[in-house]
Enzyme design. Structure first.
Site, PDB file in Angstrom:
ATOM      1  N   ASP A 186       0.895  -1.157   0.000  1.00 17.69           N
ATOM      2  CA  ASP A 186       0.000   0.000   0.000  1.00 17.69           C
ATOM      3  C   ASP A 186       0.935   1.208   0.000  1.00 17.69           C
ATOM      4  OD1 ASP A 186      -1.456   2.247   0.789  1.00 17.69           O
ATOM      5  OD2 ASP A 186      -2.962   0.980   1.723  1.00 17.69           O
ATOM      6  N   HIS A 187       0.960   1.945  -1.097  1.00 20.26           N
ATOM      7  CA  HIS A 187       2.011   2.963  -1.202  1.00 20.26           C
ATOM      8  C   HIS A 187       1.873   4.067  -0.156  1.00 20.26           C
ATOM      9  CE1 HIS A 187      -0.849   5.402  -3.530  1.00 20.26           C
ATOM     10  NE2 HIS A 187      -0.050   6.418  -3.312  1.00 20.26           N
ATOM     11  N   HIS A 228      -5.776   2.718   1.620  1.00 19.94           N
ATOM     12  CA  HIS A 228      -5.077   3.881   2.168  1.00 19.94           C
ATOM     13  C   HIS A 228      -5.756   4.431   3.436  1.00 19.94           C
ATOM     14  CE1 HIS A 228      -3.262   3.389  -1.644  1.00 19.94           C
ATOM     15  NE2 HIS A 228      -4.055   4.178  -2.340  1.00 19.94           N
TER      16      HIS A 228
HETATM   17  C1  BG6 Z   1      -4.084   5.351  -5.739  1.00 21.31           C
HETATM   18  C2  BG6 Z   1      -5.478   5.531  -6.299  1.00 21.31           C
HETATM   19  O1  BG6 Z   1      -3.999   4.154  -5.014  1.00 21.31           O
HETATM   20  O2  BG6 Z   1      -3.804   6.443  -4.875  1.00 21.31           O
HETATM   21  C3  BG6 Z   1      -5.591   6.839  -7.039  1.00 21.31           C
HETATM   22  O3  BG6 Z   1      -5.764   4.451  -7.180  1.00 21.31           O
HETATM   23  C4  BG6 Z   1      -5.185   7.981  -6.135  1.00 21.31           C
HETATM   24  O4  BG6 Z   1      -6.908   7.034  -7.526  1.00 21.31           O
HETATM   25  C5  BG6 Z   1      -3.818   7.696  -5.517  1.00 21.31           C
HETATM   26  O5  BG6 Z   1      -5.129   9.166  -6.904  1.00 21.31           O
HETATM   27  C6  BG6 Z   1      -3.473   8.743  -4.489  1.00 21.31           C
HETATM   28  O6  BG6 Z   1      -2.139   8.579  -4.114  1.00 21.31           O
HETATM   29  P1  BG6 Z   1      -1.270   9.816  -3.653  1.00 21.31           P
HETATM   30  O7  BG6 Z   1       0.039   9.213  -3.261  1.00 21.31           O
HETATM   31  O8  BG6 Z   1      -1.197  10.745  -4.840  1.00 21.31           O
HETATM   32  O9  BG6 Z   1      -2.016  10.420  -2.524  1.00 21.31           O
END
Ligand code: BG6
Length: 512
Positions: A197-198, A260
Site C-alpha cells: 500500500d504505497h 489507504h
Molecule cells: C491510488 C489511487 O492508489 O492512490 C488513485 O488508485 C489515487 O486514484 C492515488 O489518486 C493517491 O495517491 P497519492 O500518493 O497521490 O495520494
C-alpha cells in the site's frame, strides 16, 4: 529554531543495503515501472542501499530486447528521476537490467524467466534470492503466482528467499479478497507475500507511529476522555486522467478506503505495539480494523455519503464532468467522492466518531488527520465570540504539506480578555530538508531485507473489506439518483458537510 540540521540528519547511517537479489517486474513496460519503481531503485542505489549483486528482470507482453529495455529505462529515468543523475550510477544500473517478452498466462514465459534468472545468478552472487513485483492487472495476480510456483520459482531452499509484492487493488470486495488470499496461500507462505500500500511508504504516514509512541505527552490524552472526534481527509484535485476504464469499475470507495484510509485509521487508533517487529505492529493494526463496527443497512443510509463531480472550475480552469472523462460512460453512476462516519468499538475509542472522506476534483489536494479535542469544561471568556472559541485541534499533515500543527487559544492583545485561535506549526522540511523520494524506496528496501512491517497481512486486508462490503451492497441495491451532485473544484456534495453538521461539527478544509 530547528535543532536537527539537515546535515546532522544526513550524517546518520540510513540502513544496511538490501540482500543480494534479483527483482523481477511483471508489467515492466507500464507506468508504475517507469514513474516510480525505476526512479526508486535509482534513489536506493544512490544511498548505497542496494547490494552490489543486484539485478532487475522486466517481464511484459511488449516485444523488446534487453537492449531496447535498457535504452527505454535510461530515457524514463531522465524524465522521471527528480534528482541530478550520476553517469556512473546510471551505467551501473543499465548493466543490471534484463528483459523477457511474454504473456503472463503462458507457462513458456516462466521457463524463459527461470533460465534467465539462472544465467544472471551464475554471473553474480545474488544467492538465488528473488522478489517478484506484480505491477499488472489484478486478474493476473493469482495466475502469475501459481505459474511461478509451478516453475519452482517460489520455493525457498539453500537459505535463499523468494518473495512477491502484490499491488492494489487486492480484491473487489470481501469475497474476492478472500479468494485471492486463498489462491496465493495455496502456493506460498504468508511470510513470502508482501501486499503493498504505497501510503505506508510516505514518511509522514510512518511518522504517525513515531509521533504517538516516541513522545510521552500525547499518548495519555489519545482517547475518548479527551478526544471529541477524528477527521481523516484525503482530498484530490485530479480527476481520473487516463484511468477512466479502471476507475469506473472501482469507484472512490474501493479505490481509496479499504487500503489507504484504513491504514491511516489503524495507525492513528492502534494501541502501542510491544515492539516494532512486523507482527507486533500488524497485530495492533489488525485489532483496530476488526473493531470498526460494520454499518447496518440503516446506518449505511445515514452515515455514508457518495458523490460524483459535475463540470466546474479548478484553479481558474474549466474542468469537465466525470461523465465526460475518457472511457467513462455518459450515464455512469460511479462515485468519485465518499464520506462516512465510523465507530471503533473498543475501550479507547467507544463513542468517538471517525469521519473520513475522499474524493476527486475537490478544491484542494490535501491528506490530513485532524484530532479534535474536547472543549474546556467551563467557558470563562464571555467576551469572546463563539467562532473564536475553537476547541484544540492537532493536525497531522500527510501531504502535500508535511508536518504537524497544534491549534490553541491565545489572548488577543489589548485591555480586554479576549481570545483568538493560533496555530503552532512544525514543518518537516524546516528540520530535515527536502527529501527526494517516490514513496517506494522504503517499501522496496524493506522487501529486500525481509521486513514486512509496512505491508498488509491477509487478515488485515480482509478486515478492511469487511467494513466496506455492507456499504457496497446497499449502494448497489440503491443506485444514486442525484449524480452529479458536486461541481469540480468544490469541497464535495452538501450531504458530505451535513454528515458532520448533523452532529454539530465541521470538516476542517485546508486550502493553500
Ligand atoms: C491510488 C489511487 O492508489 O492512490 C488513485 O488508485 C489515487 O486514484 C492515488 O489518486 C493517491 O495517491 P497519492 O500518493 O497521490 O495520494
Amino acid at each position: 529554531m530547528p535543532q536537527v540540521s539537515p546535515a546532522d540528519a544526513n550524517a546518520q547511517p540510513i540502513g544496511r543495503p538490501g540482500d543480494p537479489c534479483i527483482m523481477v517486474i511483471f508489467g515492466a513496460s507500464g507506468d508504475l515501472t517507469r514513474r516510480k519503481l525505476i526512479p526508486a531503485l535509482y534513489n536506493l542505489g544512490k544511498n548505497h542501499l542496494l547490494a552490489s549483486d543486484f539485478a532487475v528482470v522486466g517481464v511484459a507482453r511488449d516485444a523488446m530486447t534487453t537492449e531496447d529495455f535498457r535504452n527505454k529505462l535510461k530515457q524514463d529515468l531522465q524524465q522521471f528521476a527528480d534528482v541530478e543523475l550520476d553517469a556512473g550510477l546510471e551505467e551501473w544500473f543499465q548493466q543490471r537490467m534484463y528483459y523477457i517478452t511474454g504473456e503472463f498466462g503462458d507457462p513458456g514465459t516462466f521457463q524463459k524467466l527461470k533460465e534467465m534468472l539462472q544465467k544472471i545468478g551464475a554471473g553474480n552472487g545474488t544467492h538465488q534470492n528473488y522478489f517478484y513485483y506484480l505491477a499488472i492487472s489484478p486478474d493476473f495476480f493469482g495466475p502469475v503466482v501459481e505459474q511461478l510456483a509451478a516453475a519452482g520459482l517460489m520455493t525457498e531452499e539453500n537459505q535463499s528467499w523468494r518473495r512477491v509484492i502484490v499491488e492494489k487493488p487486492f480484491g473487489r470486495d470481501l469475497e474476492s479478497a478472500k479468494a485471492l488470499n486463498k489462491q496465493l496461500l495455496k502456493v506460498a507462505n504468508e511470510s513470502q507475500i508482501y501486499r503493498i500500500d504505497h501510503y505506508l511508504g510516505k514518511e509522514t504516514v510512518q511518522n504517525i507511529m513515531a509521533f504517538r509512541f516516541a513522545n510521552g505527552i500525547f499518548e495519555p490524552i489519545w482517547n475518548r476522555r479527551y478526544i471529541d472526534h477524528i477527521q481523516i481527509s484525503v482530498t484530490e484535485t485530479v480527476g481520473v486522467e487516463q484511468r477512466g476504464g479502471y476507475y469506473d469499475h472501482a469507484g472512490a470507495l474501493r479505490d481509496m478506503v479499504p487500503n489507504h484510509i484504513m491504514q491511516l485509521i489503524s495507525l492513528t487508533a492502534m494501541e502501542p505495539p510491544i515492539s516494532f517487529q512486523a507482527d507486533a505492529v500488524r497485530d495492533e493494526q489488525a485489532k483496530i480494523l476488526h473493531a470498526i463496527q460494520p454499518l447496518t443497512s440503516e446506518e449505511v443510509l445515514t452515515r455514508t455519503v457518495r458523490g460524483q463531480y459535475g463540470e466546474g472550475e479548478l484553479v481558474g480552469q474549466h474542468a469537465p464532468a466525470y461523465r465526460e472523462e475518457k472511457a467513462v460512460p455518459p450515464d455512469s453512476r460511479t462515485e468519485t467522492y465518499v464520506a462516512m462516519k465510523l465507530q471503533i468499538d473498543n475501550w479507547r475509542w467507544a463513542g468517538v466518531p471517525f469521519y473520513v472522506r475522499t474524493g476527486k476534483r475537490l478544491a484542494a489536494r490535501a491528506t490530513d488527520i485532524v484530532i479534535q479535542f474536547r472543549r474546556a469544561p467551563f467557558v470563562l471568556f464571555r467576551d469572546t465570540s463563539v467562532e473564536n472559541l475553537m476547541p484544540n485541534q492537532l493536525v497531522l499533515h500527510i501531504q502535500p504539506e508535511e508536518g504537524i500543527s497544534l491549534r490553541f487559544a491565545a489572548k488577543t492583545p489589548g485591555p480586554v480578555m479576549r481570545l483568538g485561535t493560533v496555530d503552532m506549526d512544525f514543518e518537516y522540511s524546516d528540520y530535515f530538508g527536502k527529501q527526494i523520494s517516490t514513496g517506494y524506496e522504503r517499501l522496496l528496501h524493506d522487501c529486500m531485507v525481509g521486513d514486512a512491517t509496512l505491508f498488509q497481512r491477509a487478515d488485515m486486508v480482509e478486515a478492511g473489506w469487511s467494513v466496506i462490503s455492507p456499504i457496497l451492497d446497499i449502494w448497489k441495491a440503491l443506485p444514486p439518483r442525484t449524480f452529479p451532485n458536486y461541481p469540480a473544484g468544490s469541497w464535495g456534495p452538501k450531504d458530505g458537510d451535513a454528515l458532520l453538521e448533523h452532529d454539530g461539527r465541521h470538516w476542517r478544509n485546508f486550502e493553500k
